[in-house]
Design a protein around this motif. Structure first.
Motif, short mmCIF file in Angstrom:
data_model
loop_
_atom_site.label_atom_id
_atom_site.label_comp_id
_atom_site.label_asym_id
_atom_site.label_seq_id
_atom_site.Cartn_x
_atom_site.Cartn_y
_atom_site.Cartn_z
N LYS A 10 -84.93 -41.41 -10.09
CA LYS A 10 -86.21 -42.07 -10.41
C LYS A 10 -87.18 -42.05 -9.22
O LYS A 10 -88.34 -42.43 -9.35
N GLY A 11 -86.70 -41.66 -8.05
CA GLY A 11 -87.60 -41.52 -6.90
C GLY A 11 -88.02 -42.84 -6.26
O GLY A 11 -89.02 -42.90 -5.56
N GLU A 12 -87.27 -43.95 -6.48
CA GLU A 12 -87.67 -45.21 -5.83
C GLU A 12 -87.44 -45.13 -4.32
O GLU A 12 -86.62 -44.33 -3.86
N THR A 13 -88.17 -46.00 -3.61
CA THR A 13 -87.98 -46.03 -2.16
C THR A 13 -87.78 -47.46 -1.67
O THR A 13 -88.27 -48.41 -2.28
N PHE A 14 -87.06 -47.58 -0.57
CA PHE A 14 -86.91 -48.86 0.11
C PHE A 14 -87.83 -48.83 1.33
O PHE A 14 -87.86 -47.84 2.07
N VAL A 15 -88.56 -49.92 1.54
CA VAL A 15 -89.51 -49.94 2.65
C VAL A 15 -88.93 -50.75 3.82
O VAL A 15 -88.60 -51.93 3.67
N LEU A 16 -88.83 -50.06 4.94
CA LEU A 16 -88.34 -50.71 6.16
C LEU A 16 -89.55 -51.09 6.98
O LEU A 16 -90.36 -50.23 7.33
N GLY A 17 -89.69 -52.40 7.26
CA GLY A 17 -90.86 -52.85 8.03
C GLY A 17 -90.50 -53.00 9.50
O GLY A 17 -89.34 -53.12 9.86
N GLN A 18 -91.55 -53.01 10.34
CA GLN A 18 -91.33 -53.26 11.78
C GLN A 18 -90.58 -54.58 11.95
O GLN A 18 -90.81 -55.52 11.20
N HIS A 19 -89.68 -54.65 12.92
CA HIS A 19 -88.88 -55.83 13.24
C HIS A 19 -87.86 -56.18 12.15
O HIS A 19 -87.42 -57.33 12.04
N ALA A 20 -87.49 -55.19 11.35
CA ALA A 20 -86.45 -55.41 10.33
C ALA A 20 -85.13 -55.74 11.04
O ALA A 20 -84.88 -55.32 12.17
N VAL A 21 -84.31 -56.53 10.36
CA VAL A 21 -83.04 -56.98 10.94
C VAL A 21 -81.91 -55.98 10.65
O VAL A 21 -81.77 -55.50 9.53
N VAL A 22 -81.14 -55.65 11.70
CA VAL A 22 -79.93 -54.84 11.54
C VAL A 22 -78.74 -55.77 11.71
O VAL A 22 -78.56 -56.36 12.78
#
Ligand code: ACM
Ligand code: ZN
Length: 530
Positions: free
Chosen positions: A37-49
């Motif tokens: 389906k081509g969905e994406t996950f958006v990783l933002g600045q300061h995301a937690v690992v």
């Protein structure tokens, strides 16, 4: 006109979006299943690992991922133990696969997960995610939903570096190790001693490195007979060696030290001439080649000396594998040496070659008693190697084939495919100096480490391939990196991919994104790939 402009803009935007994340990295993961389906996950600045609390190696993995994205893509991540739902990226263990380095990456609604069989496997997965993201961070990174499964083909994935013909600073060795990690390599074969300089500190014999590391001058060109008149030296203190071992260990790279014996020993003979058959004097060689002066095999002090050196070497390097060299050791001095001839008589030997076997076996017993395993260049097979010894096949694959048939483990590093001190461009006089020969990227890529002559059972004794970087003609970090890249990219696919998945055209199409990363990180590389 407007329409053309609009079309161009849309095309460019599509290209930029594509350029941002591509899971088709080097080495190519075994399986990449994108969501239809081509969905994406958006990783933002300061995301937690997130990583499991109390696991130091996983904490280090999370910190390294953050460090890599900061330097590659100017993107900030925040490592946190057990972050639960706040995590955009979760590092975890518990993947059930036979290969200890198998990992899985999933990108979906709830974020990114890198799960491995071991901490090491998670680190390999981190490298894949890092390369998939590449250099363009921006405010947010859009990652297509995916499931990636991967594991390496070979358990031994080596890179050799000669820091004896030329000395390279510790900071550069760290960068070299980073480049290895980026390519999923796990064994750094560190060549420490040579005719042209002894570069490992031995505390009980301080003069060995202090004096044995210095040659009075260096020949110009390819043994042109003209010398630069400049003393040249440098050695690694034990503290520095430990620092390198620790740095590599964080990146799940083992450091295999090599003290080459009984040849390539002029660095030591210069300091201890009594260990040579003629008694010297010997100079630390100012030129290249193979010296006929080697350690005297008949002098009991030789083994005493070697054991002292190896005691300290094993103390500094925790590696199970220890390299004793054994290549290119002429026997002409032994033929004319009363001590060597007396030793042959005592042991009932008929050929000088057997004296080398005698030394190898003594060293093997000594290392085995310390719980270590000996590696030798393929010459060590000539007089018979002890059961446990590993053969490094460099004069073609013949030695490796013979060794595998004798049920020795083998590392394949034949000159034709693996010697990256050879030129990578043909007839290009503008390229930096090499030792000669011709090993282009495509040649490295074409290597099959398990020769077809071997049965399936025998083939299992090939534990992996390695590239070798000798440095007679490589004097500076930038030049070393140029020789390494992008041939290491080609080698990494030999080391990781099942042979039926290798494809040179696909590799070449994936290479530009790696080169972009090298430019961002300031790594020199060969810009043409033949
Ligand atoms: C070697 O290249 N002399 C192992
Ligand atoms: Zn001798």
């Amino acid at each position: 006109m407007k329409r053309i402009f609009l079309t161009l803009c849309v095309t460019c935007m599509a290209a930029i979006a594509w350029a941002q994340v591509s899971y088709e990295v080097i080495p190519l993961p075994r399986s990449i299943e994108l969501s239809k389906k081509g969905e994406t996950f958006v990783l933002g600045q300061h995301a937690v690992v997130a990583y499991p609390a109390g696991n130091e190696q996983m904490a280090s993995n999370a910190e390294l991922l953050a460090e890599y994205l900061r330097t590659d893509a100017d993107f900030a991540l925040e490592p946190k133990a057990d972050a639960g739902k706040r995590a955009a990226i979760t590092l975890s263990l518990g993947l059930k696969k036979e290969n200890p380095e198998a990992y899985q990456i999933t990108v979906g609604k709830r974020g990114i997960t890198i799960q491995g069989v071991t901490e090491e496997a998670v680190f390999r997965g981190i490298m894949t995610l890092r390369k998939a993201i590449g250099t363009e961070g921006g405010e947010r990174i859009e990652l297509p939903y995916v499931t990636i499964q991967d594991e390496p083909r070979f358990s031994y994935r080596g890179v050799h570096f000669d820091t004896a013909r030329h000395f390279f600073p510790v900071d550069f060795l760290k960068q070299f190790i980073d480049v290895m990690a980026l390519h999923g390599c796990n064994q750094f074969h560190w060549h420490l001693t040579e005719d042209q300089g002894w570069r490992f500190e031995v505390k009980s014999m301080p003069e060995l490195a202090e004096k044995g590391s210095v040659r009075q001058q260096t020949v110009l060109g390819r043994n042109a007979g003209i010398y630069d008149g400049q003393p040249y030296g440098g050695y690694y203190t034990q503290a520095e060696c430990r620092e390198i071992v620790a740095y590599a260990a964080k990146r799940f790279i083992n450091v295999i030290p090599e003290i080459d014996l009984p040849g390539h020993m002029l660095g030591a003979l210069h300091v201890y001439p009594e260990l040579g058959c003629t008694g010297g004097p010997y100079e630390v060689w100012p030129h290249w080649g193979v010296s006929e002066d080697v350690l005297c095999a008949g002098n009991p002090k030789t083994l005493e000396f070697l054991k002292r050196v190896y005691d300290e070497l094993c103390d500094v390097f925790p590696s199970k594998l220890i390299h004793i060299g054994g290549d290119e050791s002429p026997r002409v001095r032994w033929k004319h040496c009363p001590k060597c001839q007396a030793k042959m008589k005592e042991l009932g030997l008929t050929r000088e070659a057997e004296l080398q076997t005698y030394i190898n076996k003594e060293m093997d017993k000594y290392l085995t008693a310390k719980g270590r395993t000996l590696i030798g260049w393929d010459e060590t097979l000539e007089g018979g190697l002890s059961e446990n010894g590993i053969v490094m096949s460099w004069r073609g694959m013949k030695g490796g084939i013979e060794a595998a048939r004798q049920h020795h483990r083998v590392i394949m590093t034949p000159t034709d495919y693996c010697y990256i001190d050879y030129a990578q461009l043909k007839d290009d006089w503008a390229q930096p100096q090499s030792i000669g020969g011709y090993v282009p990227v495509s040649k490295v890529y074409s290597m099959e480490p398990v020769p077809s002559e071997l049965s399936e059972e025998e083939g299992k004794y090939i534990i992996g391939p390695q590239v070798n970087l000798w440095t007679e003609y490589v004097g500076f970090p930038e030049h070393a990196m140029y020789m390494l890249l992008p041939r290491l990219d080609a080698m990494s696919e030999v080391q990781w991919l099942p042979k039926e998945r290798k494809d040179l055209d696909s590799f070449k199409a994936r290479l530009p994104r790696m080169l972009e990363l090298y430019r961002k990180l300031g790594y020199k590389y060969c810009y043409k790939q033949e």
